[in-house]
Each structure stands twice: as structure tokens, then as C-alpha cells.
Design a protein around this motif. Sequence first.
Motif, PDB file in Angstrom:
ATOM      1  N   ALA A 187      -4.525   2.965  -1.926  1.00 47.47           N
ATOM      2  CA  ALA A 187      -4.911   2.791  -0.524  1.00 47.47           C
ATOM      3  C   ALA A 187      -4.627   1.343  -0.118  1.00 47.47           C
ATOM      4  O   ALA A 187      -3.824   1.069   0.762  1.00 47.47           O
ATOM      5  N   ASP A 188      -5.294   0.420  -0.785  1.00 50.33           N
ATOM      6  CA  ASP A 188      -5.016  -1.004  -0.634  1.00 50.33           C
ATOM      7  C   ASP A 188      -5.599  -1.693  -1.862  1.00 50.33           C
ATOM      8  O   ASP A 188      -6.178  -1.048  -2.740  1.00 50.33           O
ATOM      9  N   ASP A 193       0.846  -1.186   0.000  1.00 50.60           N
ATOM     10  CA  ASP A 193       0.000   0.000   0.000  1.00 50.60           C
ATOM     11  C   ASP A 193       0.884   1.240   0.000  1.00 50.60           C
ATOM     12  O   ASP A 193       1.999   1.225   0.542  1.00 50.60           O
ATOM     13  N   GLU A 194       0.383   2.316  -0.571  1.00 48.56           N
ATOM     14  CA  GLU A 194       1.163   3.557  -0.640  1.00 48.56           C
ATOM     15  C   GLU A 194       1.627   3.996   0.744  1.00 48.56           C
ATOM     16  O   GLU A 194       2.773   4.437   0.914  1.00 48.56           O
ATOM     17  N   ALA A 195       0.762   3.864   1.740  1.00 42.97           N
ATOM     18  CA  ALA A 195       1.115   4.294   3.096  1.00 42.97           C
ATOM     19  C   ALA A 195       2.255   3.470   3.682  1.00 42.97           C
ATOM     20  O   ALA A 195       2.943   3.924   4.611  1.00 42.97           O
ATOM     21  N   GLU A 196       2.461   2.250   3.164  1.00 44.06           N
ATOM     22  CA  GLU A 196       3.503   1.361   3.684  1.00 44.06           C
ATOM     23  C   GLU A 196       4.755   1.362   2.819  1.00 44.06           C
ATOM     24  O   GLU A 196       5.704   0.628   3.109  1.00 44.06           O
ATOM     25  N   ARG A 197       4.777   2.163   1.788  1.00 41.68           N
ATOM     26  CA  ARG A 197       5.867   2.101   0.814  1.00 41.68           C
ATOM     27  C   ARG A 197       7.232   2.349   1.454  1.00 41.68           C
ATOM     28  O   ARG A 197       8.187   1.599   1.212  1.00 41.68           O
TER      29      ARG A 197
END
Length: 260
Positions: free
Chosen positions: A176-177, A148-152
Motif C-alpha cells: 500500500a505504502d 507503492d503498488e498502486a503507482e507501479r
Amino acid sequence: MTTDSANDATASTAADRAADGAADPAGRSVGRAEDPANRTGEKAAGMADFREAVVAWDAGRSGGADGGVDGAGERARVLARQLPVRTAVLLEGPSDAAAVEALAARRGRDLAAEGVCVLPMGGAMSIARFAALLGPAGLGLRLTGLCDEAERGYYERGLERAGVALPDQEFYVCAADLEDELIRALGVLRVEELVRAEGDLRSLQTFQRQPAQQGRPAPQQLRRFFGTKKGRKIHYGRALTEALTSGRAPAPLEDLLAAL
């Protein structure tokens, strides 16, 4: 014995030999041809064993289980050679794995037979551990997957700690997911049609009436709904992917499959 009876007996004996593995004129056994379906099943079972061994190996190394660490690691090494396994697709959870496998099946791909292990890690924070076990410092497999972008940033740091050269290992990023990507690819109306077909429309409508969901955009409501019941997210990860029309798969999922 009449001639007809003798002929029937001869035909029956020949059929028995064909079914059970006949003997040729020299007396050598002639086995039946291998069933491709059996071979496919064996590959799938072997890959499931490999996945299970890797998860047990990780659990032991991270303190999640007592004992069996060396045994699980050695079993993973042996299976990686025997199958063989060439690529590990690292995914955050089982719903992502369901979507990847569903799209592969729709495209006529047998990932296990191709030496590809689809591996849900149980959370993005596990990336460094699994990359260390399976990447250059471990089994030497090619690593790829979704994040996910937030976890990149977390993925990049975890892979670096595991000694994985980022330019050589492709991880495809969802905005997002993956559920969000699938909902946007299908559209809210189509997803709601699928929810109805699966018998979950009343549950969805009840969920949407909750105060916390008031004013929330429909795609976000759907994403949250899929996670409200055990197994539902996995089920819809597969169902949404199977509902995709040709050429409409989300880019991260499409690019991942194309790279395998």
C-alpha cells in the motif's frame, strides 16, 4: 624561572602547538589530524546542497519558479562531480526519506559519504521529471527507490519516458505504502505503544472515534492518523523504523538498502 616553572612552560607550549598545528624541527607546519565527524558533517551538508539544487532545477524546468534554472542545474552538476554522487534514491515523500535514512543509520551506513542522495520528489507524478534530470539523459546517476503498488505502472511509464532502462534500475514496491509496511512489520500493538510513548495516544483515540473511522481496520486507522498533522508522518516514518528489531525491516526497505 625555576626548573619546575620552565618545565611547565615547555609543556604548555607543546600542548598549544599540538592543538593549533605545531611546527616540526624543520619549521614545517604540522596540522592536527582531520576529525572524521567533521568530514561526515561536510558530506551531509554537501549532499543537502545537491538535493536542494536538484529540487530547484526541477521546479524551474516544470514552471514552478522563474529564473535560476540554468544556475540550479549547473550547481547540481558541479556538486555531483565534487561530492561525488553516484546514486539517487527517488522517493515519493519526506516520510519515506526519513525511514530510509533511519534504517541506514541503524545499520551503521553513512549514505552521504557513500555518494547516495536520498531524494523525496514531492509525489509519485514527479518520477519522469526527476529521472530525466538525474538518469542517463541527465547527470548519469544510478536510479533506485521505492514506490507503492498502486503507482507501479505510473513509475514504469515515467521511467521509460525518461530513457531509463528498467532492468538496470531497481525500484522496490510497497503493497500500500511504506507506512503500511512498517505497521505490518511491527504489529498494531507495538505501533500503539510507540504512539503512547510519543505522547499522541489521546489524539489517536479521538481520531479513532470519528464516524469515518468506525469499522475501519486498525492498520488503516493508524496510517490515516499519521497523515492528519503536518510533520507527523515524517516523525513516525523515522520512529517506526528505529523501533524495528533486527531482521524485521519490511522487504522493500531492506532490499533497497541492501542494493545501495
